[in-house]
Design a protein around this motif. Sequence first.
Motif, PDB file in Angstrom:
ATOM      1  N   THR A 202     -18.639 -32.554 -28.953  1.00 14.97           N
ATOM      2  CA  THR A 202     -19.253 -32.737 -27.066  1.00 14.97           C
ATOM      3  C   THR A 202     -20.866 -32.780 -27.668  1.00 14.97           C
ATOM      4  OG1 THR A 202     -17.141 -32.447 -26.845  1.00 14.97           O
ATOM      5  CG2 THR A 202     -19.500 -32.085 -24.928  1.00 14.97           C
ATOM      6  N   THR A 203     -21.056 -31.501 -27.626  1.00 16.74           N
ATOM      7  CA  THR A 203     -22.396 -30.845 -27.783  1.00 16.74           C
ATOM      8  C   THR A 203     -23.484 -31.355 -28.840  1.00 16.74           C
ATOM      9  OG1 THR A 203     -21.169 -28.539 -27.993  1.00 16.74           O
ATOM     10  CG2 THR A 203     -23.937 -29.036 -28.177  1.00 16.74           C
ATOM     11  N   GLN A 206     -23.432 -35.116 -27.111  1.00 15.09           N
ATOM     12  CA  GLN A 206     -24.567 -34.983 -25.929  1.00 15.09           C
ATOM     13  C   GLN A 206     -26.101 -34.764 -26.908  1.00 15.09           C
ATOM     14  OE1 GLN A 206     -23.541 -31.756 -24.244  1.00 15.09           O
ATOM     15  NE2 GLN A 206     -23.772 -32.758 -21.880  1.00 15.09           N
ATOM     16  N   SER A 207     -26.698 -33.936 -28.111  1.00 17.75           N
ATOM     17  CA  SER A 207     -27.947 -33.903 -29.026  1.00 17.75           C
ATOM     18  C   SER A 207     -27.721 -35.213 -29.310  1.00 17.75           C
ATOM     19  CB  SER A 207     -26.999 -33.046 -29.758  1.00 17.75           C
ATOM     20  OG  SER A 207     -27.335 -33.775 -31.142  1.00 17.75           O
ATOM     21  N   ASP A 210     -30.162 -36.340 -25.818  1.00 16.21           N
ATOM     22  CA  ASP A 210     -30.657 -35.607 -25.280  1.00 16.21           C
ATOM     23  C   ASP A 210     -31.199 -34.356 -25.808  1.00 16.21           C
ATOM     24  OD1 ASP A 210     -31.989 -33.809 -23.802  1.00 16.21           O
ATOM     25  OD2 ASP A 210     -30.373 -34.223 -22.118  1.00 16.21           O
ATOM     26  N   ILE A 213     -30.530 -30.384 -26.689  1.00 14.12           N
ATOM     27  CA  ILE A 213     -29.290 -29.703 -26.672  1.00 14.12           C
ATOM     28  C   ILE A 213     -29.081 -29.971 -28.564  1.00 14.12           C
ATOM     29  CG2 ILE A 213     -26.995 -29.898 -27.111  1.00 14.12           C
ATOM     30  CD1 ILE A 213     -27.694 -31.432 -24.225  1.00 14.12           C
ATOM     31  N   SER A 251     -24.520 -44.928 -20.598  1.00 11.11           N
ATOM     32  CA  SER A 251     -22.983 -45.175 -21.820  1.00 11.11           C
ATOM     33  C   SER A 251     -22.257 -45.300 -19.724  1.00 11.11           C
ATOM     34  CB  SER A 251     -22.660 -43.526 -20.929  1.00 11.11           C
ATOM     35  OG  SER A 251     -21.652 -43.394 -21.424  1.00 11.11           O
ATOM     36  N   THR A 255     -20.806 -38.556 -17.946  1.00 14.96           N
ATOM     37  CA  THR A 255     -21.596 -38.876 -19.242  1.00 14.96           C
ATOM     38  C   THR A 255     -21.679 -37.134 -18.913  1.00 14.96           C
ATOM     39  OG1 THR A 255     -23.555 -38.888 -18.437  1.00 14.96           O
ATOM     40  CG2 THR A 255     -22.860 -40.585 -20.275  1.00 14.96           C
ATOM     41  N   ASP A 256     -21.615 -36.226 -18.246  1.00 15.64           N
ATOM     42  CA  ASP A 256     -21.228 -34.502 -17.839  1.00 15.64           C
ATOM     43  C   ASP A 256     -20.133 -34.704 -19.222  1.00 15.64           C
ATOM     44  OD1 ASP A 256     -19.202 -34.643 -16.522  1.00 15.64           O
ATOM     45  OD2 ASP A 256     -19.512 -35.664 -14.795  1.00 15.64           O
ATOM     46  N   ARG A 257     -20.648 -32.831 -19.326  1.00 15.49           N
ATOM     47  CA  ARG A 257     -20.307 -32.672 -20.915  1.00 15.49           C
ATOM     48  C   ARG A 257     -18.011 -32.248 -20.420  1.00 15.49           C
ATOM     49  NH1 ARG A 257     -21.361 -29.116 -25.141  1.00 15.49           N
ATOM     50  NH2 ARG A 257     -19.806 -27.800 -25.919  1.00 15.49           N
ATOM     51  N   ILE A 260     -17.117 -36.281 -21.502  1.00 13.02           N
ATOM     52  CA  ILE A 260     -17.237 -36.334 -22.811  1.00 13.02           C
ATOM     53  C   ILE A 260     -16.290 -36.053 -22.973  1.00 13.02           C
ATOM     54  CG2 ILE A 260     -18.664 -35.938 -24.738  1.00 13.02           C
ATOM     55  CD1 ILE A 260     -20.771 -36.273 -22.727  1.00 13.02           C
TER      56      ILE A 260
END
Lengths: 298, 506
Positions: A202-203, A206-207, A210, A213, A251, A255-257, A260
């Motif tokens: 997930t991280t 996100q990266s 963004d 991250i 998206s 798209t919050d953590r 995802i």
Amino acid sequence: MSTENNDTKNNEPKNSEVDQYSGVETTGHEWDGIKELNNPMPRWWVYTLIVCCIWAFAYQIYYPSWPLINSYYEGMGGKTQREVVKAELEMIAEDRSVFADKIQTTDLATINSDPNLTEYALAGGKAAFGDNCAPCHGTGAAGFIGYPNLNDDVWIWGGSLDEIHYTINYGIRGVHEDTRINDMPAFLRDELLSRQEIDDLTTYVQSLSDSSIQSTPAVHEMFIDNCASCHGEDGKGLREFGSPDLTDAISLYVTDRDSIVDIISYSRGGVMPTWNGRLDEATIKSLAIYVHTLGGGE
Amino acid sequence: MANEQKDANSPKSEEVTNAPQPNIKQAQVEAVNKAVDRPLYASRKKIHPQRVKGKFRTIKWFMMAFTLGIYYIAPWLRWDRGEGIPDQAILIDIAGRRFYFFVIEIWPQEVYYVTGLMIMGGIALFLVTSTAGRMWCGYSCPQTIWTDLFMVVERFFEGERNARIRLDKAPWSLIKLYKRIAKHLSWIIIALMTGGAWVFYFSDAPTLFNQLISNSASFDAYLWISLLASFTYVFGGIAREQVCTYMCPWPRIQAVMMDEETLAVMYRHDRGEPRGPHKKNDPWDGRGDCVSCRQCMVVCPAGIDIRDGLQLECIQCSLCIDACNSIMKKVGRPEGLIAYDSLKNFDRREIGEKNQFRIIRPRTIIYSFILFVVTLIMFFTLLNRSTIDVNILRDRNPLYVQLSSGDIRNGYTVKIMNKSAENQKYSIGIEGLNTFELRAEGITEYNDEGTPIISVTRDKLRSVKIYISIPRDELLSDSKDITFKIHQIGSDTNDIQSTSFKGPKL
């Protein structure tokens, strides 16, 4: 007794008199000094009444009028409103067929380069969109969460005229054998990845969009192993699989953590109906041309 | 003749004497709409106006020929405007949404020209009315013209006044039936031609004429022809003065434009009274010039007695002036017992002054000034009429679109109206944005600066979808004011339109 009464009433001298201003006899009725003149009914009025009566009789004979026990009197003219509507609809269809037939038989690129056909297709497409597509995509085609925005430049399955036409025609995960289909694994439910691995992934996802991250090369390896076969090594997606670009600003889902994590764990898969068979070919072509002009057409 | 006796209740009685002036017969007539003893309601009494000859009648014949001539001929005038545009000089093209009047061509957006024209017409009417009374009613109102025309027909078939009265009273006979049918049939033909001419103003006249002849015109054409034909028949043939008296608001309104200097058809009672029959060689001392011949009433189409003073029913057709003048000539008195005169002149004559006609009064000056100003404005706007008109509609659904790059895109529908006589090309420029990308849907021609070039056929409107995308950081709030500058290439014509660019709430 009543007869007697009536007789005496009739024999009573009436209070009628001749009005001194108009020279017309009064009826004898008087209200607070205001007397009613006994003017005859205007002749034009009487004639109108008679004509209306004759008309009413003729109308009843000519048109369906009287209810019977199990049916109704059908009239001598044999007219029914259903026939009228049917004839009108046929006339409309005939008027439209000039363009509709052309659109039916012409390929999309040719339609798109003919201003007259395009104009017709756009008008028809807009109406058909409101009737059939707006419940999911919205009247302005801006979409909702899980239902793509058709105005932007992102196309999961392709945004050319032919690709859009194909998507509308066969649907996504629809009932047609040629329907567009893909299946993202549910990595947690299917026990392909652990919760920690999903968290790391997930991280990483996100990266991709963004830059603030940071992820680790190890997780990148995990992405290559599990996701890149569909989403590509750079995460930009592959249209032939209908796998979305994970790097762009748009998206389909939230798209919050947590979301995802949820998507990776349990997968997603929206359905678009197969319109082939539900709408005629001319309408589907019109829809494709309409959607193509919404701003993102390729 | 009981009615005749009843009329004698006026102090100046007009008793029928057996031997008036040998050559002047007293007409057996009473004003149908007499000013005295008027009931609140009365059914219409038929008026049988007699034909009159004289100066004003001649003017009225001329006016009738002139106005009817314009009405019937105008739609047949041609005016070349080039290929693809109607060549009818005067055309109200409802389907094509244009109004053509010789060199002028008006789009629906410019309907204020028509408003201006109507204001000019209205003020001109005020000016004429304040100067010379009901000139419009007497000489040029369609109601007057067509009633006059219908009376000509009536006279042709049924004869002069007395013959018509006799015919009305006569029992039905073949000859009466013939006369009535002939009259009404002619009226209906005139009425149909009236309605027929009307529709030519709304469609290409020769084409429509052929369609009407071959009975293939549109339903609308037949509907309007029959509507207008019925109105013409009823108003001109049957209702006549009732229209002016009861239906038309103008007799009521015009009173406020008139003052004591306004000219009106008036009986000069100071000269005419005391009236009475006059025998030849009788002296004229101690009596007025009115010989009670009642010719003024005989010829009056409104059925009034002009000698009762100014009346609502009087359309000031001035036929009584002609009738009276012919009598005055016969009895050897000066003309003008009934004449265009003002109330003020009655006062002037009373104190021994001469008649005057003061045309320059505050009222007429104000009306002329307004008319002048409105005309000037109309001319100015017409001369400076823009050949381009642009409308910009910003998309509201969706309000904005986020692109994959993070840019924000807005959609605009730009409508360009090319009102010039040539095909034109237009460039679209944007002001108020530093970095932006502009794309016009369906346009392939762009200039060096990346602005789309849009060609619009002459006399046409073209609608183009424009997409503008800007980087996210260009937007400092959720809305930014921008301007579209539409430039007609090869000219200095520009059209600048303000709109806004919307983005997500920050």
